[in-house]
Scaffold this motif. Structure first.
Motif: not given
Length: 152
Positions: A38-49
């Motif tokens: 749930t850590k906040e990352y900049p908009e240009f970082v996406t996660f694929v789970y």
């Protein structure tokens, strides 16, 4: 061009994200649902789970990467799969995997696994150091510059 991180246990996420921000590149972190954050990352970082499973993240990364992308992983098997797609692959210690070196690395991995299966002990990885982190950053920036053609 995108930067991909094989996210399960990667110690260089922050360094990769910082360089991506400097060069205005998107980052995709592919990781098991076990590592949901749930850590906040900049908009240009996406996660694929991906689902739990030994190679779930690897197969997803193979499907998502394209020629010219950069992948950060310590997995030799995954590296061998995406190198044929003309993806640049960098180990967290700053070593770039190449078509010329990957076969030797895979053979070493095979023989180490064979020794472990026979009950022999093999050396584990050394502790990740500040020098390792700096070497990684230098190597990644070099690859990015080669791909984009200039510094910001």
């Amino acid at each position: 061009m995108k930067l991909f991180i094989d996210g399960d246990g990667s110690p260089v996420k922050e360094e990769t994200i910082a360089l991506a921000q400097m060069y205005h590149l998107p980052v995709v972190i592919v990781t098991s649902i076990d590592h949901y954050t749930t850590k906040e990352y900049p908009e240009f970082v996406t996660f694929v789970y991906v689902d739990k499973g030994a190679d779930s993240a690897d197969y997803r990364i193979v499907g998502l990467t394209h020629p010219g992308d950069i992948l950060v992983t310590q997995d030799y098997g995954l590296a061998s799969l995406v190198l044929s797609k003309e993806v640049r692959v960098l180990h967290q210690l700053g070593t770039e995997y190449t078509l010329e070196t990957i076969e030797t690395l895979l053979e070493q991995r095979y023989f180490s696994a064979k020794l472990r299966k026979a009950g022999q002990r093999t050396k584990g990885p050394k502790a990740f150091t500040l020098e390792d982190r700096m070497r990684f950053k230098t190597s990644l920036e070099t690859i990015i510059i080669e791909q984009v053609g200039e510094r910001p």
